[in-house]
Design an enzyme around this catalytic site. Structure first.
Site, PDB file in Angstrom:
ATOM      1  N   HIS A 189      -4.990  -5.631 -10.920  1.00 55.31           N
ATOM      2  CA  HIS A 189      -3.631  -5.185 -10.607  1.00 55.31           C
ATOM      3  C   HIS A 189      -2.653  -5.612 -11.704  1.00 55.31           C
ATOM      4  O   HIS A 189      -1.819  -4.822 -12.154  1.00 55.31           O
ATOM      5  CB  HIS A 189      -3.170  -5.773  -9.272  1.00 55.31           C
ATOM      6  CG  HIS A 189      -3.735  -5.094  -8.072  1.00 55.31           C
ATOM      7  ND1 HIS A 189      -3.335  -3.846  -7.656  1.00 55.31           N
ATOM      8  CD2 HIS A 189      -4.658  -5.496  -7.179  1.00 55.31           C
ATOM      9  CE1 HIS A 189      -3.985  -3.496  -6.560  1.00 55.31           C
ATOM     10  NE2 HIS A 189      -4.801  -4.489  -6.249  1.00 55.31           N
ATOM     11  N   HIS A 232       0.824  -1.209   0.000  1.00 53.46           N
ATOM     12  CA  HIS A 232       0.000   0.000   0.000  1.00 53.46           C
ATOM     13  C   HIS A 232       0.859   1.260   0.000  1.00 53.46           C
ATOM     14  O   HIS A 232       0.501   2.249  -0.645  1.00 53.46           O
ATOM     15  CB  HIS A 232      -0.947  -0.003   1.191  1.00 53.46           C
ATOM     16  CG  HIS A 232      -2.122  -0.898   1.008  1.00 53.46           C
ATOM     17  ND1 HIS A 232      -2.886  -1.355   2.059  1.00 53.46           N
ATOM     18  CD2 HIS A 232      -2.664  -1.452  -0.108  1.00 53.46           C
ATOM     19  CE1 HIS A 232      -3.852  -2.136   1.590  1.00 53.46           C
ATOM     20  NE2 HIS A 232      -3.735  -2.209   0.290  1.00 53.46           N
TER      21      HIS A 232
END
Length: 416
Positions: A390, A254
């Protein structure tokens, strides 16, 4: 891992071809995602639907986004696949009584309870990309999603989004989290780019300013979990450190993902108007990326990015998730473009080599979603291969302009 092979080096024809092959493989892999009602089946290791699992709104939204990108890329069948997912988002996944979107549906067609900010952010992203792709119903979906989000999730006073309501939107959970806010930044940037409504870019910046402050105060390791008054809860889920959505400690992936989004926001907000302001945010992005890579890449005897660390940077969950690698590919390439620092190009090459050697499933297609500390495939957190989002973006972002969301960048041919 040397990364000297031209196949892994950014801006070589070999690397462009490698990513193109990855991209085409991913788009082929996901063709079986739609259920009859349009919600996305969870895909197994070879792309076969696991029909005994829930059909999640966030996965369906990601697949609409993916196959909207597929329409711009000329991938055969993308229009029909995007339309199938849109059918699910406008139909069986939508709560016509209470508004918004269910978290998902069970295999038997029952409702998965609660209304998740995370899922609603992905509906905005999906609708934005589908609108660009000219898909029927996308404009109505985006209008509905933005209005609902404004009403239920965005807190104008705080400049942040809440996390989870009950299904009826009558009880708001006390938990606050940055994962949903991170994907809100992504969704708001996409909405601003697609609709021209700059208020969403401004909101993204307000979220980013909060995150930058928390991260800097915590040695650039981002607190993920908070109480309802936005006090960091650094011990959250210490007893369940590998939770799918609320893992304990810092999540280096993240930190890496935030770095890219912050860079995109800064470049799109300031452009040529205030280069010093943009530079300040790019420095923040570099701090986040470098902290995460230092803490998590190749730190336990084998290549890969560990899933989580404690607040001193020591690995807690050593498993490698495919999405962290995808974001590392994205952000290293973006920081190379923006700063010209060779270290980012070198790291990109390392990530590319690791992708090719360990993470791509060269037999069944797509990317392995979870590896253990020794890079063996496991499925304790992410069995199968739930979606393509992703991975597909990581085949595109390295070669498109960094100041624009990926769907409009691809549609408009904003290549580097």
């Amino acid at each position: 891992m040397s990364g000297q092979n031209k196949k892994y080096q950014i801006d070589t024809e070999e690397n462009r071809k490698f990513l193109e092959e990855c991209r085409n493989d991913l788009l082929r892999f996901g063709h079986k995602f739609p259920s009859p009602g349009g919600s996305s089946y969870y895909l197994g290791d070879d792309g076969t639907p696991w029909k005994d699992r829930n059909r999640e709104t966030w996965i369906t939204s990601r697949m609409v986004h993916v196959y909207s990108l597929g329409t711009f890329l000329g991938h055969e069948g993308s229009e029909a696949l995007a339309d199938a997912g849109l059918k699910g988002l406008r139909g069986e996944l939508h709560d016509d009584k209470n508004g918004g979107w269910y978290a998902g549906l069970t295999a038997e067609g029952g409702i998965v309870p609660n209304k998740q900010c995370y899922a609603h952010a992905f509906v905005i992203l999906a609708a934005s990309s589908a609108l660009l792709a000219g898909r029927p119903g996308a404009k109505e979906l985006l209008d509905d999603a933005l209005a609902l989000y404004d009403l239920r999730f965005w807190n104008e006073e705080e400049g942040l989004s809440c996390d989870t309501w009950n299904t009826e939107f009558t009880v708001l959970d006390d938990y606050r989290g940055l994962n949903a806010n991170m994907h809100t930044v992504e969704a708001f940037l996409a909405a601003a780019d697609v609709t021209g409504e700059e208020k969403y870019r401004v909101r993204a910046g307000r979220i980013i300013d909060h995150v930058a402050g928390w991260a800097e105060a915590n040695n650039w390791r981002i607190p993920e979990h908070f109480t309802k008054d936005w006090t960091p809860d650094l011990e959250c889920n210490k007893e369940k450190p590998d939770d799918q959505f609320k893992p304990y400690g810092a999540t280096p992936g993240h930190g890496i993902e935030w770095a890219r989004l912050i860079t995109q926001w800064a470049l799109s907000t300031y452009r040529d108007s205030d280069k010093e302001a943009a530079a300040r945010y790019i420095e923040i992005a570099e701090n986040l990326f470098n902290r995460a890579v230092t803490d998590a890449w190749d730190v336990d005897g084998a290549p890969g990015i560990v899933y989580t660390t404690d607040w001193d940077g020591k690995p807690v969950v050593h498993d490698r998730m495919h999405w962290t690698l995808a974001e590392a590919i994205n952000t290293s390439s973006v920081l190379w473009r923006v700063t010209g620092k060779q270290k980012y190009a070198d790291e990109y090459a390392q990530f590319m080599q690791y992708l090719d050697e360990k993470v791509i499933d060269h037999v069944n297609g797509s990317w392995f979603h979870q590896l253990d500390q020794n890079n063996n495939v496991i499925g304790t957190v992410w069995p199968g291969k739930s979606d393509l989002y992703h991975a597909l973006q990581a085949t595109l972002i390295p070669y498109y302009t960094a100041d624009l969301s990926i769907a409009p960048a691809v549609k408009n041919g904003k290549k580097i």
